[in-house]
Design a protein around this motif. Structure first.
Motif, mmCIF file in Angstrom:
data_model
loop_
_atom_site.group_PDB
_atom_site.id
_atom_site.type_symbol
_atom_site.label_atom_id
_atom_site.label_comp_id
_atom_site.label_asym_id
_atom_site.label_seq_id
_atom_site.Cartn_x
_atom_site.Cartn_y
_atom_site.Cartn_z
ATOM 1 N N LEU A 233 41.272 55.881 42.492
ATOM 2 C CA LEU A 233 41.434 54.449 42.500
ATOM 3 C C LEU A 233 40.747 53.648 43.577
ATOM 4 O O LEU A 233 40.342 52.725 43.300
ATOM 5 C CB LEU A 233 42.992 53.999 42.319
ATOM 6 N N GLU A 234 40.941 54.145 44.910
ATOM 7 C CA GLU A 234 40.383 53.570 45.945
ATOM 8 C C GLU A 234 38.844 53.496 45.844
ATOM 9 O O GLU A 234 38.045 52.480 46.180
ATOM 10 C CB GLU A 234 40.660 54.514 47.223
ATOM 11 N N LYS A 235 38.184 54.629 45.447
ATOM 12 C CA LYS A 235 36.654 54.705 44.945
ATOM 13 C C LYS A 235 36.468 53.460 44.182
ATOM 14 O O LYS A 235 35.353 52.727 44.234
ATOM 15 C CB LYS A 235 36.534 56.297 44.524
ATOM 16 N N THR A 236 36.799 53.466 42.975
ATOM 17 C CA THR A 236 36.791 52.373 41.778
ATOM 18 C C THR A 236 36.771 50.969 42.560
ATOM 19 O O THR A 236 35.988 50.323 42.284
ATOM 20 C CB THR A 236 37.632 52.773 40.613
ATOM 21 N N PHE A 237 38.024 50.946 43.295
ATOM 22 C CA PHE A 237 38.333 49.723 43.858
ATOM 23 C C PHE A 237 37.080 49.230 44.727
ATOM 24 O O PHE A 237 36.569 48.124 44.719
ATOM 25 C CB PHE A 237 39.780 49.636 44.651
ATOM 26 N N HIS A 238 36.723 50.115 45.649
ATOM 27 C CA HIS A 238 35.625 49.769 46.384
ATOM 28 C C HIS A 238 34.426 49.699 45.936
ATOM 29 O O HIS A 238 33.487 48.496 46.346
ATOM 30 C CB HIS A 238 35.330 51.217 47.671
ATOM 31 N N TYR A 239 34.115 50.349 44.914
ATOM 32 C CA TYR A 239 32.965 49.851 44.317
ATOM 33 C C TYR A 239 32.842 48.846 43.595
ATOM 34 O O TYR A 239 31.780 47.933 43.705
ATOM 35 C CB TYR A 239 32.668 51.058 42.940
ATOM 36 N N LYS A 240 33.983 48.407 43.010
ATOM 37 C CA LYS A 240 34.305 46.873 42.346
ATOM 38 C C LYS A 240 34.119 45.807 43.615
ATOM 39 O O LYS A 240 33.678 44.733 43.465
ATOM 40 C CB LYS A 240 35.545 47.022 41.762
ATOM 41 N N GLU A 241 34.691 46.156 44.701
ATOM 42 C CA GLU A 241 34.714 45.296 45.629
ATOM 43 C C GLU A 241 33.510 44.951 46.148
ATOM 44 O O GLU A 241 32.977 43.700 46.636
ATOM 45 C CB GLU A 241 35.694 45.635 47.009
ATOM 46 N N VAL A 242 32.545 45.890 46.326
ATOM 47 C CA VAL A 242 31.065 45.672 47.047
ATOM 48 C C VAL A 242 30.353 45.003 45.930
ATOM 49 O O VAL A 242 29.657 44.086 46.171
ATOM 50 C CB VAL A 242 30.329 47.216 47.155
#
Ligand SMILES: [Zn+2]
Ligand SMILES: [Zn+2]
Ligand SMILES: [Zn+2]
Ligand SMILES: [Zn+2]
Length: 401
Positions: A233-242
Protein backbone atom coordinates in the motif's frame (compact mmCIF):
# COMPACT_ATOMS: atom_id res chain seq x y z
CA UNK A 1 -71.87 120.80 -33.83
CA UNK A 2 -68.10 120.35 -33.87
CA UNK A 3 -65.55 121.87 -36.22
CA UNK A 4 -65.62 118.91 -38.62
CA UNK A 5 -69.41 119.09 -39.01
CA UNK A 6 -69.16 122.82 -39.66
CA UNK A 7 -66.63 122.15 -42.40
CA UNK A 8 -69.18 119.99 -44.22
CA UNK A 9 -71.71 122.84 -44.43
CA UNK A 10 -71.97 124.95 -47.59
CA UNK A 11 -70.07 128.17 -47.02
CA UNK A 12 -72.04 130.51 -49.41
CA UNK A 13 -75.34 129.21 -47.93
CA UNK A 14 -74.05 129.78 -44.41
CA UNK A 15 -73.25 133.35 -45.44
CA UNK A 16 -76.95 133.68 -46.36
CA UNK A 17 -77.83 132.14 -42.92
CA UNK A 18 -78.94 128.88 -44.56
CA UNK A 19 -77.75 125.45 -43.44
CA UNK A 20 -76.96 123.09 -46.28
CA UNK A 21 -74.69 120.06 -46.45
CA UNK A 22 -71.70 120.61 -48.73
CA UNK A 23 -70.76 117.92 -51.29
CA UNK A 24 -67.94 119.74 -53.09
CA UNK A 25 -64.78 121.58 -52.12
CA UNK A 26 -63.24 124.35 -54.22
CA UNK A 27 -59.47 124.18 -53.87
CA UNK A 28 -59.03 127.73 -55.25
CA UNK A 29 -61.65 129.37 -52.95
CA UNK A 30 -60.82 126.94 -50.12
CA UNK A 31 -64.52 126.56 -49.29
CA UNK A 32 -67.21 123.85 -49.19
CA UNK A 33 -70.15 124.04 -51.64
CA UNK A 34 -73.61 122.49 -51.72
CA UNK A 35 -75.07 121.07 -54.97
CA UNK A 36 -76.84 124.30 -56.01
CA UNK A 37 -73.95 126.62 -55.00
CA UNK A 38 -71.60 124.32 -56.96
CA UNK A 39 -73.87 124.86 -59.99
CA UNK A 40 -73.62 128.64 -59.56
CA UNK A 41 -69.87 128.39 -58.95
CA UNK A 42 -69.50 126.46 -62.21
CA UNK A 43 -71.47 128.96 -64.29
CA UNK A 44 -69.61 132.06 -63.04
CA UNK A 45 -66.93 133.22 -65.45
CA UNK A 46 -64.59 134.05 -62.54
CA UNK A 47 -64.83 130.64 -60.91
CA UNK A 48 -65.72 128.22 -63.73
CA UNK A 49 -62.06 127.15 -64.09
CA UNK A 50 -61.57 126.55 -60.35
CA UNK A 51 -60.41 123.14 -59.29
CA UNK A 52 -63.40 121.60 -57.50
CA UNK A 53 -63.27 118.15 -55.91
CA UNK A 54 -65.62 116.10 -53.71
CA UNK A 55 -65.70 116.77 -49.94
CA UNK A 56 -64.47 113.16 -49.39
CA UNK A 57 -61.64 113.67 -51.89
CA UNK A 58 -60.61 116.81 -50.03
CA UNK A 59 -60.57 114.95 -46.70
CA UNK A 60 -58.33 112.24 -48.19
CA UNK A 61 -56.09 114.90 -49.75
CA UNK A 62 -55.84 116.80 -46.43
CA UNK A 63 -54.77 113.58 -44.70
CA UNK A 64 -51.66 113.55 -46.96
CA UNK A 65 -50.65 116.89 -45.38
CA UNK A 66 -49.03 118.11 -48.58
CA UNK A 67 -48.97 121.93 -48.78
CA UNK A 68 -50.78 123.55 -51.70
CA UNK A 69 -47.80 125.83 -52.16
CA UNK A 70 -44.24 125.99 -50.93
CA UNK A 71 -43.31 129.03 -48.87
CA UNK A 72 -39.92 130.79 -48.94
CA UNK A 73 -38.96 131.32 -45.30
CA UNK A 74 -36.00 133.52 -46.33
CA UNK A 75 -38.00 136.01 -48.37
CA UNK A 76 -41.39 135.62 -46.63
CA UNK A 77 -43.42 134.88 -49.74
CA UNK A 78 -44.94 132.02 -51.76
CA UNK A 79 -42.62 130.17 -54.09
CA UNK A 80 -44.32 130.30 -57.48
CA UNK A 81 -41.34 130.08 -59.84
CA UNK A 82 -39.16 127.21 -61.00
CA UNK A 83 -35.38 127.25 -61.48
CA UNK A 84 -34.50 124.61 -64.10
CA UNK A 85 -30.74 124.96 -63.35
CA UNK A 86 -31.31 123.70 -59.80
CA UNK A 87 -34.60 121.78 -60.39
CA UNK A 88 -35.89 123.84 -57.45
CA UNK A 89 -39.10 125.72 -56.64
CA UNK A 90 -38.18 129.32 -55.73
CA UNK A 91 -39.73 132.73 -54.99
CA UNK A 92 -39.47 135.94 -56.99
CA UNK A 93 -36.76 137.39 -54.70
CA UNK A 94 -34.78 134.13 -55.01
CA UNK A 95 -34.42 134.83 -58.77
CA UNK A 96 -32.53 138.03 -57.93
CA UNK A 97 -30.44 136.58 -55.09
CA UNK A 98 -29.39 132.93 -54.72
CA UNK A 99 -30.59 132.02 -58.23
CA UNK A 100 -29.45 135.27 -59.86
CA UNK A 101 -27.02 133.55 -62.23
CA UNK A 102 -29.34 130.67 -63.16
CA UNK A 103 -31.34 130.12 -66.34
CA UNK A 104 -34.35 132.49 -66.31
CA UNK A 105 -36.94 131.08 -63.90
CA UNK A 106 -40.28 129.94 -65.35
CA UNK A 107 -43.74 130.08 -63.79
CA UNK A 108 -44.33 127.07 -61.55
CA UNK A 109 -47.83 126.62 -63.04
CA UNK A 110 -46.26 126.24 -66.51
CA UNK A 111 -43.95 123.50 -65.26
CA UNK A 112 -46.65 121.68 -63.28
CA UNK A 113 -49.59 121.91 -65.69
CA UNK A 114 -49.02 118.42 -67.11
CA UNK A 115 -47.72 117.00 -63.79
CA UNK A 116 -50.25 114.14 -63.70
CA UNK A 117 -49.26 112.86 -67.14
CA UNK A 118 -45.57 113.75 -66.80
CA UNK A 119 -42.80 111.23 -67.34
CA UNK A 120 -41.61 112.10 -63.82
CA UNK A 121 -44.87 111.00 -62.15
CA UNK A 122 -45.32 107.94 -64.39
CA UNK A 123 -41.67 106.98 -63.80
CA UNK A 124 -42.16 107.48 -60.03
CA UNK A 125 -45.32 105.36 -60.21
CA UNK A 126 -43.69 102.57 -62.19
CA UNK A 127 -40.62 102.69 -59.93
CA UNK A 128 -42.88 102.36 -56.87
CA UNK A 129 -44.74 99.45 -58.49
CA UNK A 130 -41.38 97.88 -59.31
CA UNK A 131 -40.06 98.41 -55.76
CA UNK A 132 -43.26 97.00 -54.23
CA UNK A 133 -43.14 93.97 -56.57
CA UNK A 134 -39.45 93.42 -55.88
CA UNK A 135 -39.98 93.80 -52.13
CA UNK A 136 -42.79 91.24 -52.26
CA UNK A 137 -40.45 88.86 -54.12
CA UNK A 138 -37.67 89.55 -51.60
CA UNK A 139 -40.02 89.02 -48.63
CA UNK A 140 -41.19 85.73 -50.22
CA UNK A 141 -37.54 84.89 -50.79
CA UNK A 142 -36.76 85.60 -47.12
CA UNK A 143 -39.71 83.41 -46.05
CA UNK A 144 -38.34 80.69 -48.35
CA UNK A 145 -34.92 81.14 -46.74
CA UNK A 146 -36.59 80.62 -43.35
CA UNK A 147 -38.14 77.39 -44.64
CA UNK A 148 -34.77 76.33 -46.09
CA UNK A 149 -32.86 76.81 -42.82
CA UNK A 150 -35.67 75.00 -40.97
CA UNK A 151 -35.17 72.04 -43.34
CA UNK A 152 -31.38 72.33 -42.96
CA UNK A 153 -31.75 72.29 -39.16
CA UNK A 154 -33.79 69.06 -39.34
CA UNK A 155 -31.23 67.53 -41.72
CA UNK A 156 -28.34 68.48 -39.41
CA UNK A 157 -30.16 66.99 -36.39
CA UNK A 158 -30.65 63.77 -38.40
CA UNK A 159 -26.98 63.78 -39.38
CA UNK A 160 -25.92 64.28 -35.73
CA UNK A 161 -28.27 61.46 -34.68
CA UNK A 162 -26.87 59.16 -37.40
CA UNK A 163 -23.32 60.08 -36.45
CA UNK A 164 -24.12 59.33 -32.83
CA UNK A 165 -25.72 56.04 -33.92
CA UNK A 166 -22.52 55.12 -35.79
CA UNK A 167 -20.52 55.74 -32.60
CA UNK A 168 -23.07 53.74 -30.58
CA UNK A 169 -22.94 50.91 -33.15
CA UNK A 170 -19.15 50.89 -32.99
CA UNK A 171 -19.26 50.80 -29.17
CA UNK A 172 -21.88 48.03 -29.30
CA UNK A 173 -19.59 46.13 -31.65
CA UNK A 174 -16.49 46.40 -29.40
CA UNK A 175 -18.63 45.63 -26.35
CA UNK A 176 -19.88 42.48 -28.08
CA UNK A 177 -16.30 41.43 -28.96
CA UNK A 178 -15.06 41.85 -25.40
CA UNK A 179 -18.14 40.12 -23.91
CA UNK A 180 -17.59 37.15 -26.22
CA UNK A 181 -13.88 37.08 -25.32
CA UNK A 182 -14.74 37.14 -21.60
CA UNK A 183 -17.23 34.32 -22.07
CA UNK A 184 -14.70 32.11 -23.90
CA UNK A 185 -11.90 32.80 -21.41
CA UNK A 186 -14.20 32.32 -18.39
CA UNK A 187 -15.45 28.99 -19.72
CA UNK A 188 -11.95 27.81 -20.53
CA UNK A 189 -10.80 28.68 -16.96
CA UNK A 190 -13.90 27.09 -15.48
CA UNK A 191 -13.21 23.89 -17.39
CA UNK A 192 -9.58 23.92 -16.25
CA UNK A 193 -10.59 24.24 -12.58
CA UNK A 194 -13.24 21.50 -13.02
CA UNK A 195 -10.64 19.17 -14.55
CA UNK A 196 -8.22 19.87 -11.70
CA UNK A 197 -10.90 19.28 -9.07
CA UNK A 198 -11.89 16.02 -10.78
CA UNK A 199 -8.24 14.87 -10.78
CA UNK A 200 -7.84 15.85 -7.11
CA UNK A 201 -11.10 14.11 -6.16
CA UNK A 202 -9.88 10.95 -7.90
CA UNK A 203 -6.72 11.07 -5.77
CA UNK A 204 -8.76 11.77 -2.67
CA UNK A 205 -10.84 8.66 -3.33
CA UNK A 206 -7.74 6.58 -3.99
CA UNK A 207 -6.08 7.78 -0.76
CA UNK A 208 -9.32 7.03 1.08
CA UNK A 209 -9.28 3.49 -0.40
CA UNK A 210 -5.69 2.99 0.81
CA UNK A 211 -6.66 4.21 4.32
CA UNK A 212 -9.67 1.81 4.35
CA UNK A 213 -7.39 -1.07 3.26
CA UNK A 214 -4.99 -0.25 6.16
CA UNK A 215 -7.96 -0.29 8.56
CA UNK A 216 -8.96 -3.77 7.23
CA UNK A 217 -5.39 -5.05 7.59
CA UNK A 218 -5.25 -3.72 11.16
CA UNK A 219 -8.63 -5.23 12.04
CA UNK A 220 -8.31 -8.66 10.46
CA UNK A 221 -4.87 -9.56 9.07
CA UNK A 222 -1.92 -11.17 10.87
CA UNK A 223 1.13 -9.09 11.65
CA UNK A 224 3.09 -10.55 8.75
CA UNK A 225 0.21 -10.09 6.35
CA UNK A 226 -0.23 -6.52 7.65
CA UNK A 227 3.48 -5.87 7.11
CA UNK A 228 3.41 -7.24 3.53
CA UNK A 229 0.11 -5.43 2.77
CA UNK A 230 1.29 -2.13 4.28
CA UNK A 231 4.50 -2.23 2.20
CA UNK A 232 2.46 -2.76 -0.99
CA UNK A 233 0.00 0.00 0.00
CA UNK A 234 2.91 2.32 0.81
CA UNK A 235 4.28 1.77 -2.72
CA UNK A 236 0.94 2.64 -4.28
CA UNK A 237 0.56 5.62 -1.94
CA UNK A 238 4.05 6.86 -2.73
CA UNK A 239 3.47 6.52 -6.46
CA UNK A 240 0.17 8.43 -6.20
CA UNK A 241 1.74 11.05 -3.94
CA UNK A 242 4.55 11.73 -6.44
CA UNK A 243 2.00 12.03 -9.24
CA UNK A 244 -0.12 14.37 -7.13
CA UNK A 245 2.87 16.51 -6.17
CA UNK A 246 3.94 17.03 -9.76
CA UNK A 247 0.33 17.74 -10.66
CA UNK A 248 -0.07 20.26 -7.83
CA UNK A 249 3.00 22.07 -9.06
CA UNK A 250 1.12 22.83 -12.27
CA UNK A 251 -2.07 24.11 -10.62
CA UNK A 252 -2.38 27.88 -10.58
CA UNK A 253 -4.96 30.17 -9.17
CA UNK A 254 -6.99 31.84 -11.90
CA UNK A 255 -8.07 35.46 -11.79
CA UNK A 256 -9.94 37.22 -14.54
CA UNK A 257 -9.77 40.96 -14.85
CA UNK A 258 -9.84 43.54 -17.61
CA UNK A 259 -7.48 46.18 -18.82
CA UNK A 260 -9.63 48.85 -20.44
CA UNK A 261 -8.46 50.35 -23.71
CA UNK A 262 -7.72 53.89 -22.53
CA UNK A 263 -7.44 55.12 -26.13
CA UNK A 264 -11.22 55.52 -26.28
CA UNK A 265 -11.21 57.81 -23.24
CA UNK A 266 -8.21 59.74 -24.52
CA UNK A 267 -10.04 60.30 -27.82
CA UNK A 268 -13.32 61.17 -26.07
CA UNK A 269 -11.56 63.62 -23.76
CA UNK A 270 -10.13 65.37 -26.82
CA UNK A 271 -13.54 65.67 -28.46
CA UNK A 272 -14.99 69.13 -27.92
CA UNK A 273 -17.99 68.60 -30.19
CA UNK A 274 -19.34 66.33 -32.90
CA UNK A 275 -18.73 69.03 -35.53
CA UNK A 276 -18.91 72.72 -36.29
CA UNK A 277 -22.20 74.41 -37.06
CA UNK A 278 -21.30 76.87 -39.80
CA UNK A 279 -23.58 79.70 -40.85
CA UNK A 280 -22.65 80.56 -44.42
CA UNK A 281 -23.95 83.68 -46.10
CA UNK A 282 -24.54 83.75 -49.84
CA UNK A 283 -25.07 86.80 -51.99
CA UNK A 284 -28.78 87.31 -52.62
CA UNK A 285 -28.27 89.72 -55.50
CA UNK A 286 -30.40 92.25 -53.60
CA UNK A 287 -27.50 94.71 -54.00
CA UNK A 288 -28.92 95.39 -57.48
CA UNK A 289 -32.18 96.52 -55.85
CA UNK A 290 -31.64 100.23 -56.50
CA UNK A 291 -29.29 99.95 -59.46
CA UNK A 292 -31.85 98.60 -61.93
CA UNK A 293 -34.35 101.36 -61.28
CA UNK A 294 -35.25 103.70 -64.15
CA UNK A 295 -33.66 107.14 -63.93
CA UNK A 296 -35.92 110.14 -63.52
CA UNK A 297 -35.62 112.38 -66.53
CA UNK A 298 -33.70 115.59 -65.92
CA UNK A 299 -36.04 118.60 -65.91
CA UNK A 300 -38.91 116.18 -65.40
CA UNK A 301 -39.63 116.13 -69.13
CA UNK A 302 -38.26 113.99 -71.95
CA UNK A 303 -36.84 116.11 -74.71
CA UNK A 304 -36.73 115.10 -78.34
CA UNK A 305 -33.04 115.00 -79.26
CA UNK A 306 -33.40 114.30 -82.96
CA UNK A 307 -36.22 113.95 -85.46
CA UNK A 308 -35.58 111.85 -88.55
CA UNK A 309 -37.93 111.13 -91.41
CA UNK A 310 -37.21 107.64 -92.63
CA UNK A 311 -38.40 106.08 -95.86
CA UNK A 312 -38.24 102.31 -95.76
CA UNK A 313 -36.78 101.31 -99.13
CA UNK A 314 -39.25 99.17 -101.10
CA UNK A 315 -37.22 96.98 -103.42
CA UNK A 316 -39.90 94.32 -103.84
CA UNK A 317 -43.49 94.36 -105.00
CA UNK A 318 -44.87 93.73 -101.51
CA UNK A 319 -44.96 96.71 -99.19
CA UNK A 320 -43.20 96.27 -95.87
CA UNK A 321 -45.18 95.61 -92.71
CA UNK A 322 -43.00 97.21 -90.05
CA UNK A 323 -44.01 95.91 -86.61
CA UNK A 324 -41.02 96.86 -84.53
CA UNK A 325 -37.76 98.80 -84.54
CA UNK A 326 -34.60 99.11 -82.45
CA UNK A 327 -31.53 101.33 -82.46
CA UNK A 328 -28.21 99.52 -82.11
CA UNK A 329 -25.33 100.90 -79.99
CA UNK A 330 -23.65 101.94 -83.29
CA UNK A 331 -26.80 104.07 -84.03
CA UNK A 332 -27.88 101.78 -86.91
CA UNK A 333 -31.61 101.03 -86.92
CA UNK A 334 -33.23 97.68 -87.50
CA UNK A 335 -36.82 97.48 -88.74
CA UNK A 336 -38.75 94.24 -88.50
CA UNK A 337 -40.60 93.63 -91.76
CA UNK A 338 -43.25 91.06 -90.91
CA UNK A 339 -45.01 91.00 -94.28
CA UNK A 340 -45.71 87.32 -95.07
CA UNK A 341 -43.82 87.61 -98.40
CA UNK A 342 -40.92 89.74 -97.12
CA UNK A 343 -39.91 88.18 -93.77
CA UNK A 344 -36.74 90.17 -93.18
CA UNK A 345 -34.87 92.71 -91.09
CA UNK A 346 -34.05 95.98 -92.77
CA UNK A 347 -30.89 97.61 -91.45
CA UNK A 348 -30.66 101.39 -91.93
CA UNK A 349 -27.75 103.69 -91.15
CA UNK A 350 -27.87 106.56 -88.62
CA UNK A 351 -28.75 109.05 -91.40
CA UNK A 352 -31.63 106.86 -92.63
CA UNK A 353 -29.88 105.37 -95.69
CA UNK A 354 -30.37 101.66 -96.40
CA UNK A 355 -27.50 99.44 -95.25
CA UNK A 356 -28.65 95.87 -95.87
CA UNK A 357 -31.44 93.34 -95.46
CA UNK A 358 -31.26 90.19 -93.38
CA UNK A 359 -33.69 87.65 -94.86
CA UNK A 360 -35.48 85.28 -92.52
CA UNK A 361 -37.29 81.99 -93.01
CA UNK A 362 -40.28 82.94 -90.83
CA UNK A 363 -42.28 86.04 -90.08
CA UNK A 364 -40.54 87.86 -87.19
CA UNK A 365 -42.34 89.96 -84.62
CA UNK A 366 -39.96 91.72 -82.28
CA UNK A 367 -36.27 92.39 -81.67
CA UNK A 368 -34.14 93.07 -78.60
CA UNK A 369 -30.97 95.04 -79.12
CA UNK A 370 -27.36 94.08 -78.40
CA UNK A 371 -24.47 92.83 -80.53
CA UNK A 372 -26.69 89.89 -81.13
CA UNK A 373 -30.40 90.35 -81.61
CA UNK A 374 -33.15 88.03 -80.50
CA UNK A 375 -36.24 87.62 -82.68
CA UNK A 376 -39.56 86.17 -81.69
CA UNK A 377 -41.69 84.29 -84.24
CA UNK A 378 -45.19 84.12 -82.73
CA UNK A 379 -46.76 82.76 -85.93
CA UNK A 380 -44.45 79.73 -86.15
CA UNK A 381 -45.75 76.30 -85.09
CA UNK A 382 -42.54 75.74 -83.10
CA UNK A 383 -42.17 78.32 -80.34
CA UNK A 384 -38.63 79.64 -80.75
CA UNK A 385 -36.36 82.61 -80.30
CA UNK A 386 -34.01 83.22 -83.20
CA UNK A 387 -30.59 84.77 -82.54
CA UNK A 388 -28.81 86.74 -85.25
CA UNK A 389 -25.28 88.01 -84.91
CA UNK A 390 -25.54 91.54 -86.25
CA UNK A 391 -21.82 91.83 -87.02
CA UNK A 392 -21.93 89.10 -89.69
CA UNK A 393 -25.73 88.86 -90.30
CA UNK A 394 -25.54 85.10 -89.59
CA UNK A 395 -28.13 83.09 -87.68
CA UNK A 396 -27.11 81.30 -84.52
CA UNK A 397 -28.87 78.16 -83.23
CA UNK A 398 -32.49 78.87 -82.27
CA UNK A 399 -33.71 78.62 -78.72
CA UNK A 400 -36.82 76.43 -78.58
CA UNK A 401 -39.25 76.54 -75.68
ZN1 LIG B 1 -74.93 126.45 -50.88
ZN1 LIG C 1 -63.87 128.56 -56.32
ZN1 LIG D 1 -37.06 133.20 -51.81
ZN1 LIG E 1 -31.15 128.26 -59.58
Amino acid sequence: MDVNDKKDLCSPCEFKSKTKIATKWCIDCKEPLCVSCYGNHNSHRSSMNHHVISIEGNKILESLQIPLKEYCEVHDQDKDLYCSSHSEIICLTCTQTTHGKCEPAVRLSDVTKSAKTSTFVSMLESNIVEVVDELRVIIRDRENNKEEIKKQKTEILDTVKNYRKCINDKLDQVEHIITEDLKVKYERSNLEIDNNVRFLNDHLNEFDEIRKKIDILKDYASNTQTFIGARALEKTFHYKEVMLTSFLELIQNINIDIEMNQDIFVTCADIKSLGDIRVKTLDTGYCNFLKNRGQYPIDHQLKLSKALEIKIPQESFFRSTILSCIILPNKQMIFVDSHARNKRLKVLNENGTHDRNINLTSKPFDVIDNNKIALSFPWDTHKRIGIINITNSKSEPDIFF
